[in-house]
Design an enzyme around this catalytic site. Structure first.
Site, PDB file in Angstrom:
ATOM      1  N   LYS A 133     -21.977  28.222 -25.457  1.00 22.48           N
ATOM      2  CA  LYS A 133     -21.291  27.557 -26.554  1.00 22.48           C
ATOM      3  C   LYS A 133     -19.811  27.947 -26.539  1.00 22.48           C
ATOM      4  O   LYS A 133     -19.512  28.997 -25.987  1.00 22.48           O
ATOM      5  CB  LYS A 133     -21.922  27.908 -27.883  1.00 22.48           C
ATOM      6  CG  LYS A 133     -21.523  29.291 -28.392  1.00 22.48           C
ATOM      7  CD  LYS A 133     -21.957  29.463 -29.795  1.00 22.48           C
ATOM      8  CE  LYS A 133     -21.302  30.499 -30.531  1.00 22.48           C
ATOM      9  NZ  LYS A 133     -20.186  31.191 -30.491  1.00 22.48           N
ATOM     10  N   HIS A 225     -25.037  28.240 -34.324  1.00 24.87           N
ATOM     11  CA  HIS A 225     -26.162  29.113 -34.674  1.00 24.87           C
ATOM     12  C   HIS A 225     -26.831  28.754 -36.006  1.00 24.87           C
ATOM     13  O   HIS A 225     -28.042  28.641 -36.093  1.00 24.87           O
ATOM     14  CB  HIS A 225     -25.693  30.563 -34.758  1.00 24.87           C
ATOM     15  CG  HIS A 225     -25.019  31.070 -33.517  1.00 24.87           C
ATOM     16  ND1 HIS A 225     -25.489  30.804 -32.258  1.00 24.87           N
ATOM     17  CD2 HIS A 225     -23.914  31.837 -33.338  1.00 24.87           C
ATOM     18  CE1 HIS A 225     -24.713  31.392 -31.360  1.00 24.87           C
ATOM     19  NE2 HIS A 225     -23.743  32.025 -31.996  1.00 24.87           N
TER      20      HIS A 225
HETATM   21  C1  BG6 Z   1     -21.549  34.790 -31.232  1.00 27.05           C
HETATM   22  C2  BG6 Z   1     -20.221  34.561 -31.905  1.00 27.05           C
HETATM   23  O1  BG6 Z   1     -22.025  33.582 -30.702  1.00 27.05           O
HETATM   24  O2  BG6 Z   1     -22.457  35.310 -32.185  1.00 27.05           O
HETATM   25  C3  BG6 Z   1     -19.703  35.883 -32.445  1.00 27.05           C
HETATM   26  O3  BG6 Z   1     -19.293  34.019 -30.967  1.00 27.05           O
HETATM   27  C4  BG6 Z   1     -20.719  36.500 -33.377  1.00 27.05           C
HETATM   28  O4  BG6 Z   1     -18.461  35.694 -33.104  1.00 27.05           O
HETATM   29  C5  BG6 Z   1     -22.094  36.567 -32.714  1.00 27.05           C
HETATM   30  O5  BG6 Z   1     -20.278  37.794 -33.712  1.00 27.05           O
HETATM   31  C6  BG6 Z   1     -23.170  36.984 -33.713  1.00 27.05           C
HETATM   32  O6  BG6 Z   1     -24.393  37.188 -33.069  1.00 27.05           O
HETATM   33  P1  BG6 Z   1     -24.961  38.663 -32.873  1.00 27.05           P
HETATM   34  O7  BG6 Z   1     -26.200  38.493 -32.087  1.00 27.05           O
HETATM   35  O8  BG6 Z   1     -23.898  39.448 -32.137  1.00 27.05           O
HETATM   36  O9  BG6 Z   1     -25.190  39.182 -34.259  1.00 27.05           O
END
Ligand code: BG6
Length: 451
Positions: A133, A225
């Site tokens: 993404k 997400h």
């Molecule tokens: C990523 C984003 O896809 O997901 C980040 O680009 C974010 O900015 C992250 O911090 C959050 O996911 P996780 O698994 O790190 O909590």
């Protein structure tokens, strides 16, 4: 499906994603399952095979013994060059011992160029494409990218990555909903008043200013997400748990989803952080962060309210929110039930029940009302708490398992990716025209007042 041997060809292997998420995810997968995976790094930066192998070993050590990497090192290779060049792409594919998985760890614009170059290359039978993404930068570019990809390989061989679909607590939304009478019997607009999907982080930019400043919280988190999470919360039960049925039901939810009242101004909020302290880290104002152009007015906290316009959900607001540099982690799906009428003779008004799923800790909390300890008919609030064991695989490992096995169940289908852009498009337009004020919050606070 039969697991297969694959060559994971990472384009843009020099980036942070490879070291921080992709190889550790692979390490978690290979610690649990015996797959034959050749790891080939490709990027512009000069690097030797030995340096690449050291990077793999080092990334493995984040999740397992570094020795567990050793059996994959001999076949691992690093190839320097321009991955947008068709001749070079041919060389890279020739270096693959097994079915290639071309993993685009690249910014969207470069991904488009590489896909165009791949049209001039004969892809080996079964080649899979895995795309990080953001998938495109808006609805138009996502559609265009999907058209090009469709000319390269069939959709079942395309894996649009959303690591939230590899999070065991996100998948647990389906287990909880469909395996319990408790939940499934109340899961609609007659019983549910409001749903919130919140992902507040303490993290700031962590050196990703150049990327983040062009995405912002809305595109970085909500557009991808959190909309996938919404799809699982709101979908009808798939008749079978396979990539066709599950993803068709997710796509159906997304197709029915639109901004509340079709009013992006009233239904969205945005803010960015000013200087402050998060835990014991001091953060500068977002506008002063490295790689940031303050004139872009990028938000670091975004909230939108949506409606899923189906018989099951019509009239129930779904609030999606995510932000950076906040004072506490809140990674929750919260389902608020409608209030029950007052019960004559009981002391106190019953509070509406609630269901909370914590996507990180695995806690599931039911807020219920029952008789308290004083007045025998006095109502009090109680919590029923259950805890889910964490998944064995890291989210990236879970998603990679699908790629290695050739099963796109946990990846985003072409139409889903497009719908996600369509849903947020009116908000992006309103924000661009400055129709929604950009509020401020101090880093380390809980966001602007009243959120
Ligand atoms: C990523 C984003 O896809 O997901 C980040 O680009 C974010 O900015 C992250 O911090 C959050 O996911 P996780 O698994 O790190 O909590």
């Amino acid at each position: 499906r039969e697991p297969q041997s694959v060559s994971l060809l990472i384009l843009g292997a020099g980036g942070d994603l490879t070291r921080r998420l992709l190889i550790p995810g692979l390490a978690s997968l290979l610690s649990e399952h015996e797959y034959d995976v050749q790891v080939i790094g490709a990027a512009r930066e000069e690097r030797t095979d030995a340096e690449w192998r050291a990077l793999i070993r080092d990334s493995f050590s984040q999740v397992t013994h570094p020795e567990n990497a050793d059996r994959y090192l001999e076949s691992a290779r690093y190839i320097t060059g321009d991955v947008t060049d068709a001749a070079h792409l041919r060389t890279l594919l020739e270096a693959c011992d097994h079915t290639p998985v071309i993993y685009f760890a690249l910014p969207p614009a470069v991904t488009v160029t590489v896909c165009a170059a791949l049209r001039k290359v004969e892809l080996p039978e079964g080649t899979r494409l895995a795309l990080e993404k953001p998938f495109g930068t808006d609805l138009r570019s996502a559609r265009a990218l999907n058209r090009v990809i469709a000319q390269l390989v069939p959709e079942e061989q395309v894996f649009r990555i959303d690591h939230f679909l590899g999070m065991s607590m996100v998948l647990n939304i389906l287990g909880l909903r469909f395996a319990n009478q408790f939940f499934e019997s109340v899961w609609d607009a007659r019983r549910i008043e409001r749903v919130e999907i919140i992902y507040d982080e303490l993290l700031g930019l962590e050196g990703r200013g150049g990327y983040y400043d062009h995405a912002g919280a809305l595109v970085d988190m909500l557009q991808s997400h959190l909309l996938e999470v919404l799809a699982l919360v709101a979908m009808e039960q798939p008749p079978r748990l396979n990539e066709v049925e599950l993803r068709s039901n997710a796509a159906q939810v997304l197709r029915a989803t639109h901004v509340w009242d079709d009013d992006p101004v009233a239904s969205s909020r945005r803010a960015r952080y000013t200087a402050g302290k998060v835990g014991d880290r001091r953060l500068p104002s977002y506008a002063d962060e490295e790689g940031v152009d303050p004139a872009l007015n990028t938000e670091t906290l975004a909230q939108i309210t949506l409606e899923v316009d189906t018989a099951r959900w019509r009239g129930v607001p779904f609030v999606l929110r995510s932000g950076k540099a906040l004072g506490q982690y809140v990674t929750q799906v919260r389902v608020h039930m409608r209030p029950v009428p007052e019960i004559p003779g009981f002391g106190g008004a019953p509070e509406p029940d609630s269901i909370m799923l914590d996507l990180k800790s695995g806690a599931v909390e039911l807020g219920v009302t029952m008789n308290g300890s004083g007045d025998p008919f006095g109502l009090e609030r109680s919590m029923l708490v259950a805890k889910k064991e964490p998944g064995h695989l890291l989210p990236y490992g879970q998603v990679l398992q699908g790629i290695v096995e050739g099963d796109p169940l946990l990846s985003v289908r072409a139409d889903m990716a497009e719908e996600c852009w369509r849903i947020v498009a009116p908000v992006l337009r309103a924000w661009k025209k400055n129709e929604v004020p950009l509020e401020e919050y101090a880093a380390g606070s809980l966001g602007p007042k009243g959120w």
